[in-house]
Design an enzyme around this catalytic site. Structure first.
Site, PDB file in Angstrom:
ATOM      1  N   ALA A  82       0.800  -1.230   0.000  1.00 30.21           N
ATOM      2  CA  ALA A  82       0.000   0.000   0.000  1.00 30.21           C
ATOM      3  C   ALA A  82       0.827   1.272   0.000  1.00 30.21           C
ATOM      4  O   ALA A  82       0.280   2.363   0.131  1.00 30.21           O
ATOM      5  CB  ALA A  82      -0.933   0.008   1.214  1.00 30.21           C
ATOM      6  N   GLY A 106       1.326   3.208  -5.885  1.00 29.86           N
ATOM      7  CA  GLY A 106       0.527   2.643  -6.969  1.00 29.86           C
ATOM      8  C   GLY A 106      -0.884   2.277  -6.567  1.00 29.86           C
ATOM      9  O   GLY A 106      -1.564   2.990  -5.827  1.00 29.86           O
ATOM     10  N   GLY A 135      -2.035  -0.089  -4.625  1.00 26.54           N
ATOM     11  CA  GLY A 135      -2.260  -0.345  -3.209  1.00 26.54           C
ATOM     12  C   GLY A 135      -2.525   0.922  -2.426  1.00 26.54           C
ATOM     13  O   GLY A 135      -3.357   0.936  -1.501  1.00 26.54           O
ATOM     14  N   SER A 173      -2.988 -12.196 -11.208  1.00 30.01           N
ATOM     15  CA  SER A 173      -2.608 -11.692 -12.528  1.00 30.01           C
ATOM     16  C   SER A 173      -3.052 -12.669 -13.603  1.00 30.01           C
ATOM     17  O   SER A 173      -2.950 -13.885 -13.434  1.00 30.01           O
ATOM     18  CB  SER A 173      -1.090 -11.505 -12.601  1.00 30.01           C
ATOM     19  OG  SER A 173      -0.675 -11.254 -13.928  1.00 30.01           O
ATOM     20  N   TYR A 187       6.798 -15.580 -11.552  1.00 28.98           N
ATOM     21  CA  TYR A 187       5.758 -14.650 -11.104  1.00 28.98           C
ATOM     22  C   TYR A 187       4.372 -15.233 -11.357  1.00 28.98           C
ATOM     23  O   TYR A 187       3.506 -15.244 -10.471  1.00 28.98           O
ATOM     24  CB  TYR A 187       5.925 -13.324 -11.846  1.00 28.98           C
ATOM     25  CG  TYR A 187       4.829 -12.321 -11.608  1.00 28.98           C
ATOM     26  CD1 TYR A 187       4.847 -11.497 -10.487  1.00 28.98           C
ATOM     27  CD2 TYR A 187       3.780 -12.181 -12.517  1.00 28.98           C
ATOM     28  CE1 TYR A 187       3.842 -10.561 -10.274  1.00 28.98           C
ATOM     29  CE2 TYR A 187       2.777 -11.252 -12.309  1.00 28.98           C
ATOM     30  CZ  TYR A 187       2.811 -10.447 -11.191  1.00 28.98           C
ATOM     31  OH  TYR A 187       1.810  -9.525 -10.984  1.00 28.98           O
TER      32      TYR A 187
END
Length: 303
Positions: free
Chosen positions: A16, A19, A21, A144, A187
């Site tokens: 957070a 961006g 977050g 994602s 990832y």
């Protein structure tokens, strides 16, 4: 998205300090929630706390310092949270990172696996008692679409289907091994594991009042996307960024799952932004999901 009154609610948001977050934490605080953010750098966390306080005209953010790649820090973060709060109503596991080369944590875990999967997984289980006490409560895992066949993602210049087998899941160290390591695949595999374990947890928590969902927020202009681009595409970075979502736009999907009244009982689902979608077929395999769960829970226990 219509604002919801979250006065008296407690939320935790990872990733957070910038961006998407930061947008999520700010909007939850604006709705009235006490928001606990996790920051590796305490000074940066404090700056974010002050920034959000000015933005929403109320000091509703708390900072817990810790490294999400450290198992010891994750246990300490959970302990500090439980010492401060007896309930947790919203947990947004938003933290994510992409590393260009293979790195290993002090616990011996490949870094993508540690940050992009195990951090959120561990915090969720370590705070489960507080989520139960806060029910109805919501867990939102930011994942994602890279976990799917990347040919579906036109912005990425190289198609590479992501695979995960039973053999991979028998030992966490086999998920992203050194041999044949590819950063993008590491990832994507971590995000796939987050989705699979989220489905498993949603089943376990059926009728508990705790929902668990995953969301791909869209391709957002962040440092992670910048890192994905091969070097020949770097000169086109600014042009590509213009085609991506802003952090404010990307935050709308997670915020909706965290707060929308119409989603209060929705659980065990995957969304692409605000639309229900199908995650990779492997994520629905019950046997593989149980192996993923068992491998992940092994991380919580000290060696």
């Amino acid at each position: 998205m219509t604002a919801v009154d979250l006065a008296g609610k407690v939320a935790m948001v990872t990733g957070a300090t910038g961006g998407m977050g930061l947008v999520i934490a700010t909007e939850l605080a604006r709705m009235g929630a006490t928001v606990v953010i996790v920051a590796r750098d305490p000074a940066r966390g404090e700056r974010v706390r002050q920034l959000i306080a000015r933005d929403v005209a109320a000091d509703r953010v708390e900072v817990l310092a810790g490294d999400l790649a450290s198992r010891e820090d994750l246990h300490r973060i959970a302990q500090e949270f439980t010492a401060r709060h007896d309930r947790l109503h919203i947990l947004v596991n938003n933290a994510g990172a992409h590393f260009r080369r293979r790195l290993v944590t002090p616990d011996g875990i490949e870094m993508h696996l540690a940050v992009d999967h195990l951090a959120g997984f561990a915090l969720t289980l370590l705070l489960l008692d507080r989520l139960r006490a806060g029910a109805p409560a919501r867990v939102v895992n930011v994942v994602s679409q890279s976990m799917s066949d990347t040919r579906q993602i036109k912005m990425l210049p190289w198609p590479r289907p992501v695979k995960l087998s039973a053999e991979d899941l028998r030992d966490l160290h086999q998920v992203n091994p050194e041999r044949g390591f590819t950063a993008f695949t590491a990832y994507a595999r971590a995000k796939l594991l987050t989705t699979m374990c989220g489905y498993e947890l949603a089943d376990q928590l059926a009728d508990s009042g705790i929902t668990v969902n995953a969301v791909h927020p869209g391709l957002v202009a962040t440092g992670i996307v910048d890192d994905f681009l091969p070097r020949p595409f770097k000169p086109l970075l600014r042009l590509i960024q213009r085609a991506l979502l802003t952090p404010v736009e990307g935050a709308q999907g997670p915020l909706r799952l965290a707060t929308a009244p119409e989603l209060a009982e929705t659980t065990g689902q995957y969304f692409i932004r605000d639309t229900p979608a199908r995650s990779p077929a492997v994520s629905y395999d019950p046997a593989l999901r149980k192996l993923a769960w068992t491998a992940s829970t092994s991380y919580l226990a000290p060696d």
